[in-house]
Scaffold this motif. Structure first.
Motif, mmCIF file in Angstrom:
data_model
loop_
_atom_site.group_PDB
_atom_site.id
_atom_site.type_symbol
_atom_site.label_atom_id
_atom_site.label_comp_id
_atom_site.label_asym_id
_atom_site.label_seq_id
_atom_site.Cartn_x
_atom_site.Cartn_y
_atom_site.Cartn_z
ATOM 1 N N SER A 277 -6.308 6.339 -5.235
ATOM 2 C CA SER A 277 -7.232 5.328 -5.750
ATOM 3 C C SER A 277 -8.269 5.913 -6.705
ATOM 4 O O SER A 277 -8.863 5.194 -7.500
ATOM 5 N N SER A 278 -8.476 7.225 -6.668
ATOM 6 C CA SER A 278 -9.412 7.881 -7.581
ATOM 7 C C SER A 278 -8.754 8.269 -8.902
ATOM 8 O O SER A 278 -9.423 8.786 -9.797
ATOM 9 N N LYS B 265 -3.545 4.342 -1.596
ATOM 10 C CA LYS B 265 -3.795 3.400 -2.679
ATOM 11 C C LYS B 265 -3.241 2.034 -2.298
ATOM 12 O O LYS B 265 -2.156 1.932 -1.730
ATOM 13 N N THR B 266 -3.975 0.988 -2.618
ATOM 14 C CA THR B 266 -3.478 -0.370 -2.461
ATOM 15 C C THR B 266 -2.921 -0.793 -3.809
ATOM 16 O O THR B 266 -3.659 -0.848 -4.801
ATOM 17 N N LEU B 267 -1.615 -1.045 -3.855
ATOM 18 C CA LEU B 267 -0.970 -1.438 -5.104
ATOM 19 C C LEU B 267 -1.151 -2.913 -5.391
ATOM 20 O O LEU B 267 -1.196 -3.322 -6.554
ATOM 21 N N TYR B 268 -1.237 -3.711 -4.323
ATOM 22 C CA TYR B 268 -1.361 -5.154 -4.512
ATOM 23 C C TYR B 268 -1.939 -5.789 -3.266
ATOM 24 O O TYR B 268 -1.602 -5.408 -2.147
ATOM 25 N N SER B 269 -2.800 -6.781 -3.460
ATOM 26 C CA SER B 269 -3.357 -7.562 -2.357
ATOM 27 C C SER B 269 -3.682 -8.949 -2.880
ATOM 28 O O SER B 269 -4.430 -9.086 -3.852
ATOM 29 N N ASN B 270 -3.099 -9.982 -2.243
ATOM 30 C CA ASN B 270 -3.326 -11.353 -2.682
ATOM 31 C C ASN B 270 -3.180 -12.283 -1.487
ATOM 32 O O ASN B 270 -2.210 -12.190 -0.735
ATOM 33 N N ASP B 271 -4.125 -13.195 -1.338
ATOM 34 C CA ASP B 271 -4.106 -14.146 -0.223
ATOM 35 C C ASP B 271 -3.053 -15.235 -0.377
ATOM 36 O O ASP B 271 -2.594 -15.795 0.609
ATOM 37 N N ASN B 272 -2.671 -15.555 -1.581
ATOM 38 C CA ASN B 272 -1.756 -16.676 -1.810
ATOM 39 C C ASN B 272 -0.612 -16.270 -2.725
ATOM 40 O O ASN B 272 -0.581 -16.621 -3.895
ATOM 41 N N GLN B 273 0.340 -15.544 -2.179
ATOM 42 C CA GLN B 273 1.481 -15.104 -2.980
ATOM 43 C C GLN B 273 2.663 -16.027 -2.725
ATOM 44 O O GLN B 273 2.978 -16.328 -1.573
ATOM 45 N N SER B 274 3.329 -16.470 -3.772
ATOM 46 C CA SER B 274 4.481 -17.363 -3.648
ATOM 47 C C SER B 274 5.728 -16.582 -3.254
ATOM 48 O O SER B 274 5.861 -15.404 -3.580
ATOM 49 N N GLU B 275 6.636 -17.264 -2.579
ATOM 50 C CA GLU B 275 7.904 -16.625 -2.246
ATOM 51 C C GLU B 275 8.627 -16.240 -3.522
ATOM 52 O O GLU B 275 8.435 -16.852 -4.569
ATOM 53 N N GLY B 276 9.431 -15.175 -3.432
ATOM 54 C CA GLY B 276 10.184 -14.719 -4.601
ATOM 55 C C GLY B 276 10.449 -13.229 -4.532
ATOM 56 O O GLY B 276 10.160 -12.570 -3.532
ATOM 57 N N ASP B 277 11.001 -12.695 -5.603
ATOM 58 C CA ASP B 277 11.314 -11.272 -5.700
ATOM 59 C C ASP B 277 10.161 -10.551 -6.387
ATOM 60 O O ASP B 277 9.631 -11.032 -7.391
ATOM 61 N N TYR B 278 9.820 -9.371 -5.861
ATOM 62 C CA TYR B 278 8.680 -8.618 -6.383
ATOM 63 C C TYR B 278 9.026 -7.153 -6.577
ATOM 64 O O TYR B 278 9.848 -6.598 -5.852
ATOM 65 N N GLU C 199 4.599 6.722 2.290
ATOM 66 C CA GLU C 199 5.183 5.474 2.771
ATOM 67 C C GLU C 199 4.673 4.304 1.939
ATOM 68 O O GLU C 199 3.477 4.167 1.718
ATOM 69 N N PHE C 200 5.611 3.493 1.443
ATOM 70 C CA PHE C 200 5.250 2.175 0.928
ATOM 71 C C PHE C 200 5.113 1.299 2.158
ATOM 72 O O PHE C 200 6.031 1.235 2.983
ATOM 73 N N ARG C 201 3.989 0.626 2.322
ATOM 74 C CA ARG C 201 3.831 -0.310 3.433
ATOM 75 C C ARG C 201 3.599 -1.694 2.842
ATOM 76 O O ARG C 201 2.682 -1.888 2.052
ATOM 77 N N ILE C 202 4.461 -2.639 3.229
ATOM 78 C CA ILE C 202 4.387 -4.015 2.754
ATOM 79 C C ILE C 202 4.042 -4.888 3.946
ATOM 80 O O ILE C 202 4.719 -4.833 4.969
ATOM 81 N N GLN D 69 0.824 -1.206 0.000
ATOM 82 C CA GLN D 69 0.000 0.000 0.000
ATOM 83 C C GLN D 69 0.859 1.257 0.000
ATOM 84 O O GLN D 69 2.016 1.231 0.415
ATOM 85 N N ILE D 70 0.242 2.358 -0.426
ATOM 86 C CA ILE D 70 0.824 3.683 -0.284
ATOM 87 C C ILE D 70 0.061 4.349 0.850
ATOM 88 O O ILE D 70 -1.172 4.394 0.840
ATOM 89 N N VAL D 71 0.800 4.867 1.830
ATOM 90 C CA VAL D 71 0.194 5.410 3.035
ATOM 91 C C VAL D 71 0.667 6.850 3.236
ATOM 92 O O VAL D 71 1.828 7.168 3.034
ATOM 93 N N ASP D 72 -0.265 7.693 3.660
ATOM 94 C CA ASP D 72 0.031 9.082 4.016
ATOM 95 C C ASP D 72 -0.411 9.262 5.461
ATOM 96 O O ASP D 72 -1.606 9.325 5.734
ATOM 97 N N GLY D 73 0.566 9.316 6.363
ATOM 98 C CA GLY D 73 0.218 9.418 7.782
ATOM 99 C C GLY D 73 -0.500 8.162 8.233
ATOM 100 O O GLY D 73 0.096 7.102 8.321
ATOM 101 N N ASN D 74 -1.793 8.275 8.489
ATOM 102 C CA ASN D 74 -2.552 7.091 8.901
ATOM 103 C C ASN D 74 -3.662 6.760 7.911
ATOM 104 O O ASN D 74 -4.620 6.095 8.249
ATOM 105 N N ARG D 75 -3.507 7.234 6.668
ATOM 106 C CA ARG D 75 -4.498 6.942 5.623
ATOM 107 C C ARG D 75 -3.874 6.151 4.486
ATOM 108 O O ARG D 75 -2.805 6.488 4.002
#
Length: 177
Positions: free
Chosen positions: A82-83, A60-73, A93-96, A51-57
């Motif tokens: 998001s609009s 935009k969510t750049l990526y969301s997946n329940d089953n991601q395989s190990e590897g380089d991203y 902040e990039f938050r992973i 996600q991209i975060v500004d303070g506590n908001r």
């Protein structure tokens, strides 16, 4: 997902599910079509959220997946929320976040949207070698720290290093000397 307030991260354990976080083009101008890119390694199969975060908001969510395989991203951010609107000049902040059921990990890195040429700079705890325009997640950080420590490069009087600017003849002469 986006533009939501969040009040809790996934708890971080001793297990590093996220490693080798690097941001390239950390200071960028989306009005010129520039983008920031975050690279990292996921060390185990896990639920992954970027996600991209500004303070506590969440901007935009750049990526969301329940089953991601190990590897380089790698994920890019074009400076838009998001609009689809370009966000204001600021540090974001990039938050992973990764969770594999038994372990979880949250990591952060910073990027700056700069459309006016005035550098805001990264938070003190995220600066490389004390330079406000280079984050600790920069691919150049280790080299900048070494060259700064050896006083080969000292940066500029405004506290910047300007890693993407060309070096002048006078600066080249000083480095060689």
């Amino acid at each position: 997902d986006s533009d939501d307030d969040y009040d809790n991260d996934w708890p971080s354990t001793d297990e590093d599910l996220i490693r080798d976080v690097i941001v390239t083009n950390e200071i960028f101008d989306p009005t010129d079509g520039e983008r920031a890119r975050i690279n990292f390694e996921l060390t185990d199969d896990a639920e992954l959220i970027v996600q991209i975060v500004d303070g506590n908001r969440v901007i935009k969510t750049l990526y969301s997946n329940d089953n991601q395989s190990e590897g380089d991203y790698s994920y890019y951010w074009d400076g838009r929320n998001s609009s689809g609107n370009i966000v204001a000049d600021d540090v974001y902040e990039f938050r992973i976040m990764a969770d594999n059921g038994s372990d979880s990990d949250t990591d952060r890195a910073y990027t700056e949207v700069d459309t006016d040429g005035i550098i805001i700079g990264f938070p003190d705890n995220a600066r490389c070698a004390g330079f406000r325009d280079v984050s600790i997640n920069s691919p150049f950080c280790k080299a900048i720290e070494l060259m700064s420590k050896k006083k080969i490069f000292e940066g500029y009087s405004d506290g910047t290093f300007r890693p993407y600017e060309r070096i002048t003849r006078a600066e080249t002469t000083k480095v060689i000397t």
